[in-house]
Design an enzyme around this catalytic site. Structure first.
Site, PDB file in Angstrom:
ATOM      1  CD  GLN A  22       2.622 -19.758   3.574  1.00 15.24           C
ATOM      2  OE1 GLN A  22       3.429 -20.190   3.403  1.00 15.24           O
ATOM      3  NE2 GLN A  22       2.155 -18.325   3.297  1.00 15.24           N
ATOM      4  CE  LYS A  24      -3.569  -0.055   2.247  1.00 16.32           C
ATOM      5  NZ  LYS A  24      -4.478   0.083   1.471  1.00 16.32           N
ATOM      6  CD  GLU A  43       7.990 -12.128   1.262  1.00 19.83           C
ATOM      7  OE1 GLU A  43       7.511 -11.570   0.275  1.00 19.83           O
ATOM      8  OE2 GLU A  43       7.968 -13.616   1.557  1.00 19.83           O
ATOM      9  CB  ILE A  62       2.634   0.918   3.840  1.00 14.66           C
ATOM     10  CG1 ILE A  62       1.845   0.449   4.872  1.00 14.66           C
ATOM     11  CG2 ILE A  62       3.978  -0.195   4.687  1.00 14.66           C
ATOM     12  CD1 ILE A  62       0.961  -0.523   5.187  1.00 14.66           C
TER      13      ILE A  62
END
Length: 184
Positions: free
Chosen positions: A176, A107, A133, A110
């Protein structure tokens, strides 16, 4: 390939379970926004983080990565040290259809703070929580807020399905459930 609209994303989330939990509108106002957008879905970051530390390493080697390189943090936010990084996971669980590939972009709110978000493509028939990450490129600690927006997922539909999907090849990151460090 065609980028898919909010209408398609909403149908696939509700009928196929493509995104769970699914937020059918943009949630904003004093937070980093998340939820359905015109041509994508802004996913949230969960409250589980793995912050990198150099206590046990003198070299970062993807083939021989020491899991002790991370400190586990759980909370409403995570402060990433200067020039370091953290791994996190999405709040949402994704089930990608066989003829769809997703591109994930950090985004802008950020990124404009010097915090870079990287996620590799979500491949056809991949399922799971997304490992995210997050790199702090600044000389100061950088704060990431749990349960707020972190990245936008774009859905690209192919005109034909792949010969081999991520599920077919039993990908190492299939299904996961938490923050997953590097695997070989």
């Amino acid at each position: 390939m065609t980028i898919k609209s909010d209408r398609w994303i909403q149908v696939m989330a509700r009928e196929y379970g493509m995104i769970e939990p699914f937020v059918a509108e943009q949630v904003r106002g004093g937070i980093i926004s998340y939820g359905l957008s015109s041509y994508g879905y802004d996913m949230r970051v969960a409250d589980e983080f793995k912050v990198f530390t150099n206590v046990f390493n003198t070299l970062v080697d993807p083939k021989h990565f020491d899991p002790r390189s991370f400190v586990d943090i759980r909370g409403d936010y995570c402060d990433i040290p200067p020039n370091s990084f953290a791994l996190a996971r999405s709040v949402e669980y994704f089930r990608i259809p066989r003829n769809v590939l997703c591109i994930v972009l950090g985004k802008s709110t950020i990124a404009r703070c010097g915090i870079i978000v990287n996620v590799t493509p979500l491949e056809p028939e991949w399922c799971g929580y997304v490992t995210i990450e997050i790199s702090n490129t600044t000389p100061l600690p950088a704060r990431i807020y749990a349960n707020e927006g972190i990245a936008q997922v774009l859905f690209l539909e192919s005109d034909e399905p792949p010969l081999v999907s991520y599920a077919d090849k039993a990908g190492k990151y299939q299904n996961q459930t938490g923050v997953v460090p590097p695997r070989l």
